[in-house]
Design an enzyme around this catalytic site. Structure first.
Site, short mmCIF file in Angstrom:
data_model
loop_
_atom_site.label_atom_id
_atom_site.label_comp_id
_atom_site.label_asym_id
_atom_site.label_seq_id
_atom_site.Cartn_x
_atom_site.Cartn_y
_atom_site.Cartn_z
N THR A 134 32.78 -26.42 -23.52
CA THR A 134 31.51 -25.72 -23.80
C THR A 134 31.77 -24.42 -24.55
OG1 THR A 134 30.65 -26.64 -21.75
CG2 THR A 134 29.38 -24.88 -22.74
N CYS A 137 38.92 -20.83 -11.01
CA CYS A 137 39.67 -20.92 -12.27
C CYS A 137 41.07 -20.32 -12.12
CB CYS A 137 38.92 -20.20 -13.36
SG CYS A 137 38.50 -18.52 -12.90
N GLU A 150 35.24 -16.94 -21.07
CA GLU A 150 36.19 -17.15 -19.96
C GLU A 150 36.19 -18.64 -19.67
OE1 GLU A 150 38.07 -14.89 -18.83
OE2 GLU A 150 37.08 -13.18 -19.75
N GLY A 182 32.93 -20.79 -18.26
CA GLY A 182 32.76 -22.23 -18.03
C GLY A 182 33.93 -22.98 -18.64
N GLU A 225 43.05 -29.83 -16.94
CA GLU A 225 42.47 -29.11 -15.81
C GLU A 225 41.74 -30.09 -14.88
OE1 GLU A 225 38.96 -26.61 -16.40
OE2 GLU A 225 39.90 -25.04 -15.20
N LYS A 263 21.58 -17.50 -17.71
CA LYS A 263 21.43 -18.86 -17.18
C LYS A 263 22.55 -19.18 -16.21
CE LYS A 263 22.56 -23.16 -18.64
NZ LYS A 263 22.60 -23.80 -17.34
#
Ligand code: NAD
Length: 485
Positions: A234, A286, A252, A230, A388, A177
């Site tokens: 999550t 990231c 990650e 992500g 973040e 996805k």
């Protein structure tokens, strides 16, 4: 469905299919805030279909053998290269990133990912452990079965293929996805897989929202492993869901990376690279360094030069060849970044440059643009320095000693990457070893060798991607012990 619109279908069992209940999500061009396509809003039924076709395809794909799997993957990589300009335009339109970046980074890396794992799997083998009595142990690495790959919006095809490639190379079948925010290149990739002759069911791409599609992909009992990139939030939900079935996970997640600049660095090289590590892809990587720590003796010079160079970076339409900072990916994320800039001011920060959402000429006047922003004067404990932001926003703090720099760098719940600038080789080694982070770059940034382990520690990650680590993740090792008589 209207004939004149672009509809991004699911890819299930080798065919492009609309979602079972014909629901669609708007896909927005963030540089104009306009819908340019509709993507499938899949539900549980679509996931069930995808998982069952992956299950059916597993034995044939695993038994095909690494050499034949590798050859099909090479064809996929070739087609990505052949269609690169279409993919480049799609990625830039969907994400808002400068077209130049998509051309030089995102799309070449997508084909490199596929090619790399198509080669790596041919070098992947078990070990042997002969015993004193002549008996022998040997290990084999078997694919797991059906695995799920879930990716974010910032480097859409780049990160999507980074997961799918090792999974299918190792003989697994996949339900994948992409982010619902940037699904376009994943859809184009479905067509590439069909054209390359990937057997039906080996890869199934199901589009939709995280809670509607991502969640069943991670809770389904037939899914043996989950590779996710992500947010940390999550990732936490996925870890909890996976634990109930003891699924393998590779996560990650977020970062708040320090960029530590010592006075003895190669100043010009550091300045040039720091601009990129701060604002590439609108700071939506990231690995961007968002907490810049500078040795006190060069602090004033650095601020003046860094601000001067940042002012010259062009914020503009992603399609312009000289744009350095394109559009922020979505309205939601744009508002989040602006709220952090407001928070930084409340926390006593000084905006040295940027901080504004510039108005672009038509047709980009409704687009989501934010100037590259440098903030000083904040404490390291404040929220701006701890949370973040994932946008074109960096903070700069001064330090007076190596010990202080290390304490500031490590004062974070995250630990993805760090960048160190020094010409002192002893310090480079000493300091790198003490940084709490999965990846350290010394006198460079984002230099990638796909063989190296990639991932974070603390709340940035669980497990490692890249090279043989990824092939180990997507296989189960078995030891076979033979008694020799
Ligand atoms: P996100 O967590 O919101 O979404 C990522 C993916 O997970 C999307 O496909 C989403 O639909 C799906 N998802 C959402 N909820 C889900 C659920 N309950 N179950 C299963 N799947 C679900 O992240 P994002 O906003 O798309 O991406 C930005 C984040 O990604 C940032 O935190 C960034 O640091 C991180 N990121 C990390 C790396 C890395 O390598 N560590 C790389 C790129 C981005």
């Amino acid at each position: 469905m209207r004939k004149d619109q672009i509809y991004l279908h699911n890819y299930i069992n080798g065919t492009l299919r609309k979602p079972a209940d014909d629901q669609w999500i708007d896909v927005i061009d963030p540089s104009r805030n306009e819908t340019f396509a509709y993507v499938a809003r899949s539900q549980k039924e679509d996931i069930e279909d995808a998982i069952s076709s992956a299950k059916d395809a597993f034995e044939g794909w695993a038994d095909l053998g690494a050499t034949k799997r590798s050859a099909i993957m090479m064809k996929i990589a070739e087609l990505i290269d052949e269609r690169s300009e279409i993919l480049v335009a799609a990625e830039s339109l969907d994400n808002g990133k400068p077209i130049k970046l998509a051309r030089h980074v995102d799309i070449p890396r997508a084909s490199a990912n596929i090619r790399f794992f198509a080669n790596a799997v041919l070098q992947f083998h078990g070990a042997q452990y002969p015993m004193d009595d002549g008996s022998i142990n040997y290990t084999v690495h078997d694919p797991l079965g059906v695995v799920s790959c879930i990716s974010p919006w910032n480097l859409p095809l780049y990160l999507f293929t980074w997961k799918i490639a090792p999974a299918i190379a190792a003989g697994n079948t996949v339900v994948a996805k992409p982010s619902e925010v940037t699904p376009y290149t994943a859809y184009l990739f479905s067509q590439i897989c069909i054209d390359a002759g990937l057997p039906p069911g080996v890869l199934n791409i199901v589009h939709g929202y995280g809670h509607e599609v991502g969640e069943p992909m991670t809770t389904h009992p037939d899914v043996k492993a989950i590779s996710f990139t992500g947010s940390t939030m999550t990732g936490g939900i996925i870890a909890q869901n996976a634990a109930k079935h003891f699924k393998k996970i590779s996560l990650e997640m977020g970062g708040k990376n320090p960029n530590i600049i010592f006075a003895d660095c190669d100043y010009d090289e550091m300045l040039k690279t720091t601009l990129n590590s701060s604002f590439s892809n609108q700071g939506e990587i990231c690995l961007c360094g968002s907490r810049i720590l500078v040795e006190q003796s060069i602090y004033d010079r650095f601020i003046s030069d860094f601000v001067g160079k940042t002012k010259k970076m062009k914020v503009g339409p992603p399609t312009d060849g000289d744009t350095r900072v394109g559009a922020i990916v979505s309205e939601l994320h744009y508002n989040k970044i602006l709220s952090y800039i407001a928070l930084a001011k409340e926390e006593g920060g000084t905006i040295e440059v940027g901080g504004q959402a510039p108005k672009m000429p038509e047709p980009y006047h409704n687009g989501f643009f934010i100037e590259p922003t440098i903030i000083t004067g904040l404490t390291h404990e404040c929220r701006t320095n701890q949370e973040e932001i994932f946008g074109p926003v960096v903070t700069v703090q001064a330090f007076s000693s190596e010990e202080e720099a290390l304490a500031l760098a490590n004062d974070s719940k995250y630990g993805l990457s760090a960048t160190v600038w020094t010409e002192n080789i002893h310090r480079a080694h000493r300091f790198s070893r003490k940084l709490e982070s999965g990846i350290v770059w010394v006198n460079t940034w984002l230099k990638r060798d796909l063989r190296t382990p990639f991932g974070g520690i603390k709340q940035s990650g669980v497990g490692r991607e890249g090279g043989m680590d990824a092939l180990h993740f997507f296989t189960e090792v078995k030891n076979i012990c033979i008694q020799i008589r």
